[in-house]
Motif scaffolding. Structure first.
Motif, PDB file in Angstrom:
ATOM      1  N   GLU A 224       0.826  -1.206   0.000  1.00 58.52           N
ATOM      2  CA  GLU A 224       0.000   0.000   0.000  1.00 58.52           C
ATOM      3  C   GLU A 224       0.864   1.262   0.000  1.00 58.52           C
ATOM      4  N   VAL A 228       1.140   4.437  -2.566  1.00 57.72           N
ATOM      5  CA  VAL A 228       0.997   5.817  -2.082  1.00 57.72           C
ATOM      6  C   VAL A 228       2.156   6.675  -2.582  1.00 57.72           C
ATOM      7  N   TYR A 231       1.620   7.513  -6.120  1.00 58.73           N
ATOM      8  CA  TYR A 231       0.589   8.548  -6.218  1.00 58.73           C
ATOM      9  C   TYR A 231       1.179   9.926  -5.909  1.00 58.73           C
ATOM     10  N   GLN A 264      -4.153   5.121   0.467  1.00 59.63           N
ATOM     11  CA  GLN A 264      -4.117   5.879  -0.787  1.00 59.63           C
ATOM     12  C   GLN A 264      -5.297   6.841  -0.874  1.00 59.63           C
ATOM     13  N   VAL A 267      -4.686   9.789   1.506  1.00 58.38           N
ATOM     14  CA  VAL A 267      -3.668  10.701   0.955  1.00 58.38           C
ATOM     15  C   VAL A 267      -4.238  11.489  -0.222  1.00 58.38           C
TER      16      VAL A 267
END
Length: 352
Positions: A224, A228, A231, A264, A267
């Motif tokens: 994960e 992130v 991203y 995600q 964020v």
């Protein structure tokens, strides 16, 4: 499936044999002790006859009730029909037993059977009482089995619904910035081809991760956090130095499993509705630690908590609903403003 059905049928006949065999044995015991003039052959034959007739007519009663009456719909009409069938079976069994008892007595004892009307009535009452208790037992067992079946089906339905809800919620959590990222990467290609290729790779990984999230309920923190970071890198193409990102992650916890795209989404919300709205940009901080056998996840961002924006509400509701479906009341999620920051907090039990 077939084994289960055969087993139920076997149990039905075993209970039939026991249920009617016990009264048959009582008849035999009583007549052996109190009717000394009767031969052993006749007494045993009468007991066997009564047991066989009981099994025959109760099975007929079972077939009539099962095939002719919809038991699930209880009404006065249904009850009346059951009682009429019950009385008909009682009368038929009494006539059948009395006729065969007469033939047995004549052929084995070699004399006429002297029976009064009271004897016939008493035999009818005895048969009616036994069949009544048989009927009560049948409906009791049938109700228990139906309740158990309903409970199993209810649990299966609940599990299917839960899985469907999770898949629907996960399917809604797709990155909203895909279109903008592609446009930003296209503009970046004129300046830095190598950087553009790297961003396309990160975008494809993020898209693949989003699509695959429907197939699993949990992934590791390490996976994960990698997404992130991808991203964040993609977001920095547009926001550049306006976006600053920090991580504080406790050591040795990267193998803990969490629902996919959970961090995600937090964020993304922090950047889209927090940092990007600030003229000078801002900071997004991810803090993950364990505490009291719980995993504590915090996402801080500079800005103010605004109630407007339906996409924000939908995304946050999805997070809350996914946590509820996976962990129930043992999980925790909140989003609130503290000072000049917006803080999203999630608590996930580690023993789940």
């Amino acid at each position: 499936m077939n084994t289960s059905k055969i087993s139920k049928k076997n149990w039905f006949w075993i209970l039939q044999l026991l249920g009617w065999g016990i009264p048959g044995c009582l008849i035999m015991y009583t007549k052996f002790n109190y009717e000394k003039t009767l031969s052993q052959t006749y007494i045993v034959s009468e007991a066997i006859l009564f047991t066989g007739a009981g099994i025959l007519f109760s099975s007929l009663l079972w077939l009539l009730i099962r095939n002719k009456i919809l038991i699930e719909i209880i009404s006065v009409r249904v009850i009346v029909r059951i009682l009429l069938i019950y009385m008909l079976i009682c009368l038929s069994m009494t006539i059948f037993v009395e006729a065969l008892v007469y033939l047995l007595y004549v052929n084995i004892e070699n004399k006429e059977l002297d029976r009064s009307l009271n004897d016939y009535i008493l035999n009818f009452i005895n048969i009616s009482v036994i069949l009544f208790f048989w009927l009560i037992l049948y409906f009791s067992i049938n109700s228990i089995l139906r309740a158990q079946k309903g409970k199993v089906e209810g649990l299966q339905l609940k599990s299917t619904l839960r899985e469907s809800q999770l898949n629907t919620l996960k399917g809604q959590i797709n990155p909203h910035f895909m279109f903008n990222s592609l446009n930003n990467i296209r503009a970046l290609m004129l300046e830095d081809v190598h950087k553009s290729r790297e961003m396309i790779t990160k975008l494809s990984e993020l898209l693949r991760y989003s699509l695959n999230s429907n197939k699993v309920d949990k992934i590791t923190l390490e996976e994960e956090i990698e997404i992130v970071n991808n991203y964040i890198e993609l977001s920095k193409i547009q926001l550049e130095k306006r976006l600053r990102y920090h991580e504080e992650i406790e050591e040795g916890i990267l193998d803990i499993e969490i629902p996919p795209m959970l961090i995600q989404m937090l964020v993304e919300n922090a950047i889209k509705h927090g940092v990007s709205n600030q003229i000078g940009g801002g900071v997004v901080s991810l803090k993950i630690r364990t505490e009291n056998n719980n995993l504590q996840i915090e996402v801080h961002n500079t800005g103010e908590l605004k109630e407007s924006g339906s996409t924000t509400r939908i995304g946050l509701q999805n997070i809350s609903e996914r946590l509820r479906l996976l962990y129930g009341a043992t999980s925790f999620f909140e989003l609130k403003e503290e000072g000049n920051e917006v803080v999203a907090r999630i608590k996930i039990p580690l023993d789940e």
